[in-house]
Each structure stands twice: as C-alpha cells, then as structure tokens.
Design a protein around this motif. Structure first.
Motif, PDB file in Angstrom:
ATOM      1  N   MET A   1      91.252 -31.409 -36.244  1.00 16.62           N
ATOM      2  CA  MET A   1      92.560 -31.911 -36.622  1.00 16.62           C
ATOM      3  C   MET A   1      92.486 -32.465 -38.043  1.00 16.62           C
ATOM      4  N   PHE A   2      93.507 -32.188 -38.830  1.00 15.86           N
ATOM      5  CA  PHE A   2      93.611 -32.688 -40.205  1.00 15.86           C
ATOM      6  C   PHE A   2      94.727 -33.710 -40.243  1.00 15.86           C
ATOM      7  N   VAL A   3      94.425 -34.921 -40.679  1.00 14.55           N
ATOM      8  CA  VAL A   3      95.438 -35.961 -40.820  1.00 14.55           C
ATOM      9  C   VAL A   3      95.876 -35.965 -42.279  1.00 14.55           C
ATOM     10  N   HIS A   4      97.156 -35.759 -42.509  1.00 15.61           N
ATOM     11  CA  HIS A   4      97.692 -35.701 -43.868  1.00 15.61           C
ATOM     12  C   HIS A   4      97.410 -37.005 -44.599  1.00 15.61           C
ATOM     13  N   SER A   5      97.088 -36.888 -45.870  1.00 14.26           N
ATOM     14  CA  SER A   5      96.714 -38.077 -46.653  1.00 14.26           C
ATOM     15  C   SER A   5      97.861 -39.070 -46.818  1.00 14.26           C
ATOM     16  N   ASP A   6      99.113 -38.640 -46.633  1.00 16.67           N
ATOM     17  CA  ASP A   6     100.256 -39.554 -46.730  1.00 16.67           C
ATOM     18  C   ASP A   6     100.572 -40.241 -45.409  1.00 16.67           C
ATOM     19  N   SER A   7      99.844 -39.900 -44.361  1.00 13.38           N
ATOM     20  CA  SER A   7     100.117 -40.475 -43.041  1.00 13.38           C
ATOM     21  C   SER A   7      99.501 -41.854 -42.915  1.00 13.38           C
ATOM     22  N   PRO A   8     100.106 -42.717 -42.135  1.00 13.72           N
ATOM     23  CA  PRO A   8     101.448 -42.609 -41.566  1.00 13.72           C
ATOM     24  C   PRO A   8     102.500 -42.950 -42.618  1.00 13.72           C
ATOM     25  N   ALA A   9     103.688 -42.386 -42.460  1.00  9.54           N
ATOM     26  CA  ALA A   9     104.803 -42.664 -43.363  1.00  9.54           C
ATOM     27  C   ALA A   9     106.105 -42.473 -42.592  1.00  9.54           C
TER      28      ALA A   9
ATOM     29  N   LEU B   1      89.368 -25.060 -45.327  1.00  3.33           N
ATOM     30  CA  LEU B   1      88.862 -24.308 -44.177  1.00  3.33           C
ATOM     31  C   LEU B   1      87.445 -23.855 -44.472  1.00  3.33           C
ATOM     32  N   THR B   2      86.646 -23.733 -43.437  1.00  5.56           N
ATOM     33  CA  THR B   2      85.281 -23.237 -43.584  1.00  5.56           C
ATOM     34  C   THR B   2      84.906 -22.439 -42.342  1.00  5.56           C
ATOM     35  N   ASN B   3      83.938 -21.552 -42.502  1.00  6.12           N
ATOM     36  CA  ASN B   3      83.388 -20.863 -41.332  1.00  6.12           C
ATOM     37  C   ASN B   3      82.004 -21.411 -40.997  1.00  6.12           C
ATOM     38  N   ASN B   4      81.610 -22.484 -41.662  1.00  6.65           N
ATOM     39  CA  ASN B   4      80.322 -23.124 -41.417  1.00  6.65           C
ATOM     40  C   ASN B   4      80.424 -24.013 -40.174  1.00  6.65           C
ATOM     41  N   GLN B   5      79.814 -23.571 -39.090  1.00  6.73           N
ATOM     42  CA  GLN B   5      79.890 -24.302 -37.825  1.00  6.73           C
ATOM     43  C   GLN B   5      79.193 -25.657 -37.892  1.00  6.73           C
ATOM     44  N   LEU B   6      78.334 -25.857 -38.881  1.00  6.95           N
ATOM     45  CA  LEU B   6      77.600 -27.126 -39.024  1.00  6.95           C
ATOM     46  C   LEU B   6      78.235 -28.049 -40.051  1.00  6.95           C
ATOM     47  N   ASP B   7      79.452 -27.759 -40.477  1.00  7.88           N
ATOM     48  CA  ASP B   7      80.118 -28.544 -41.520  1.00  7.88           C
ATOM     49  C   ASP B   7      80.296 -29.997 -41.092  1.00  7.88           C
TER      50      ASP B   7
ATOM     51  N   GLY C   1      84.359 -32.701 -42.960  1.00  2.00           N
ATOM     52  CA  GLY C   1      85.740 -32.881 -42.527  1.00  2.00           C
ATOM     53  C   GLY C   1      86.612 -31.659 -42.729  1.00  2.00           C
ATOM     54  N   HIS C   2      86.028 -30.509 -43.053  1.00  2.00           N
ATOM     55  CA  HIS C   2      86.799 -29.278 -43.202  1.00  2.00           C
ATOM     56  C   HIS C   2      87.181 -28.745 -41.818  1.00  2.00           C
ATOM     57  N   ILE C   3      88.237 -27.971 -41.781  1.00  2.00           N
ATOM     58  CA  ILE C   3      88.659 -27.341 -40.533  1.00  2.00           C
ATOM     59  C   ILE C   3      87.797 -26.093 -40.330  1.00  2.00           C
ATOM     60  N   ILE C   4      87.117 -26.007 -39.211  1.00  2.00           N
ATOM     61  CA  ILE C   4      86.209 -24.888 -38.938  1.00  2.00           C
ATOM     62  C   ILE C   4      86.982 -23.769 -38.255  1.00  2.00           C
ATOM     63  N   VAL C   5      86.911 -22.567 -38.849  1.00  2.74           N
ATOM     64  CA  VAL C   5      87.560 -21.386 -38.281  1.00  2.74           C
ATOM     65  C   VAL C   5      86.510 -20.302 -38.071  1.00  2.74           C
ATOM     66  N   ASN C   6      86.796 -19.384 -37.177  1.00  2.00           N
ATOM     67  CA  ASN C   6      85.909 -18.258 -36.895  1.00  2.00           C
ATOM     68  C   ASN C   6      86.506 -16.987 -37.473  1.00  2.00           C
ATOM     69  N   SER C   7      85.661 -16.198 -38.114  1.00  2.83           N
ATOM     70  CA  SER C   7      86.114 -14.955 -38.715  1.00  2.83           C
ATOM     71  C   SER C   7      86.701 -14.033 -37.647  1.00  2.83           C
TER      72      SER C   7
ATOM     73  N   PHE D   1      97.755 -16.732 -39.234  1.00  2.22           N
ATOM     74  CA  PHE D   1      96.820 -16.013 -40.093  1.00  2.22           C
ATOM     75  C   PHE D   1      95.568 -15.642 -39.312  1.00  2.22           C
ATOM     76  N   ILE D   2      94.830 -14.671 -39.854  1.00  2.00           N
ATOM     77  CA  ILE D   2      93.539 -14.276 -39.302  1.00  2.00           C
ATOM     78  C   ILE D   2      92.479 -14.675 -40.319  1.00  2.00           C
ATOM     79  N   ALA D   3      91.500 -15.441 -39.881  1.00  2.00           N
ATOM     80  CA  ALA D   3      90.428 -15.867 -40.778  1.00  2.00           C
ATOM     81  C   ALA D   3      89.500 -14.687 -41.037  1.00  2.00           C
ATOM     82  N   VAL D   4      89.198 -14.452 -42.310  1.00  2.00           N
ATOM     83  CA  VAL D   4      88.331 -13.352 -42.711  1.00  2.00           C
ATOM     84  C   VAL D   4      87.299 -13.900 -43.681  1.00  2.00           C
ATOM     85  N   THR D   5      86.032 -13.548 -43.455  1.00  6.34           N
ATOM     86  CA  THR D   5      84.976 -14.036 -44.343  1.00  6.34           C
ATOM     87  C   THR D   5      84.382 -12.947 -45.209  1.00  6.34           C
ATOM     88  N   ALA D   6      84.681 -11.690 -44.927  1.00  2.67           N
ATOM     89  CA  ALA D   6      84.160 -10.593 -45.740  1.00  2.67           C
ATOM     90  C   ALA D   6      85.210  -9.480 -45.785  1.00  2.67           C
ATOM     91  N   TYR D   7      85.259  -8.796 -46.917  1.00  6.59           N
ATOM     92  CA  TYR D   7      86.234  -7.724 -47.099  1.00  6.59           C
ATOM     93  C   TYR D   7      85.502  -6.422 -47.389  1.00  6.59           C
TER      94      TYR D   7
END
Length: 132
Positions: A1-9, A26-32, A35-41, A70-76
């Motif tokens: 979960m990401f809490v907006h920096s202006d919260s609470p308001a 966002l990151t695909n690093n499972q060991l992050d 505080g980044h949001i972890i997504v899977n490719s 959206f679909i998370a993609v780590t390689a094209y």
C-alpha cells in the motif's frame, strides 16, 4: 500500500488540483526494503484508491478505474520499445549512461546513420560527433 504524501488532508485539499502519484515507485525486486510497490512481471494490476473518512466510524470508500489497469513488464522483445521506455523513464538514468558507454566503441555504417536517431535516440549525437 502507498500512502500519499499529502495524507491525511481534508476533501477541499484533494479537490483543489489533480492528485499525483508521481512519487510512487514500482519495482520487481521481491527483496525491496525501500517502500516501493512490488509488482510481478506479466501480471495485470488495477490500482485502487482508498478514501478513509476521519470520523469515529473511519468509513472507507474504495475506487478503481478500468483506465488505470496495466500489465507489469520487465523485459521487451523489441529494442525500440526498450529505448523508448528508457528515454521516457526519469528513473532510468543508469541505463542511459550504461548504453551510451556500450555504444561508444561501435562503428556505424554510413547508410545506417540516418536510421540511428529513430532506433537509438540517445546515440544520435554519438554518431554525429563521430563524423566530426
């Protein structure tokens, strides 16, 4: 979960201007641990916004919008898409510097130099400087 920096308001604050989530990363690093949001490719995501009333009941309202899916993609597979992503991503500075160093040793054929800016936007100046 990401809490907006202006919260609470209060609601008036949120209605004053568009709400931006540009500080969310966002990151695909499972060991992050940053505080980044972890997504899977290759997984589909639809962000949700939770509005929690600041009263005794703490009522929560959840909103999601189909347009934000959206679909998370780590390689094209297409190098032009990779170049476009690196060019458009303000956090990809390390990739840009690395690729310029990797391309510095290449000899670009004369008939390819006109295509170079389209395929490798960051290397167009490199080719132009090599001619001088």
């Amino acid at each position: 979960m990401f809490v907006h920096s202006d919260s609470p308001a209060r609601g008036a604050h949120w209605m004053r201007s568009p709400v931006s989530f540009d500080k969310m990363k966002l990151t695909n690093n499972q060991l992050d641990n940053n505080g980044h949001i972890i997504v899977n490719s290759m997984h589909k995501y639809r962000p949700r916004v939770h509005v929690i009333e600041q009263d005794e009941a703490k009522t929560r309202h959840t909103f999601s919008f189909e347009e934000t899916e959206f679909i998370a993609v780590t390689a094209y597979q297409n190098h032009r898409i990779t170049s476009l992503k690196i060019e458009s991503n303000p956090f990809a500075k390390g990739f840009r510097e690395c690729e310029v160093q990797d391309m510095a040793h290449l000899q670009v054929p004369a008939n390819f130099q006109s295509v170079l800016p389209f395929i490798f936007p960051y290397f167009a100046n490199l080719a132009a400087n090599a001619e001088q």
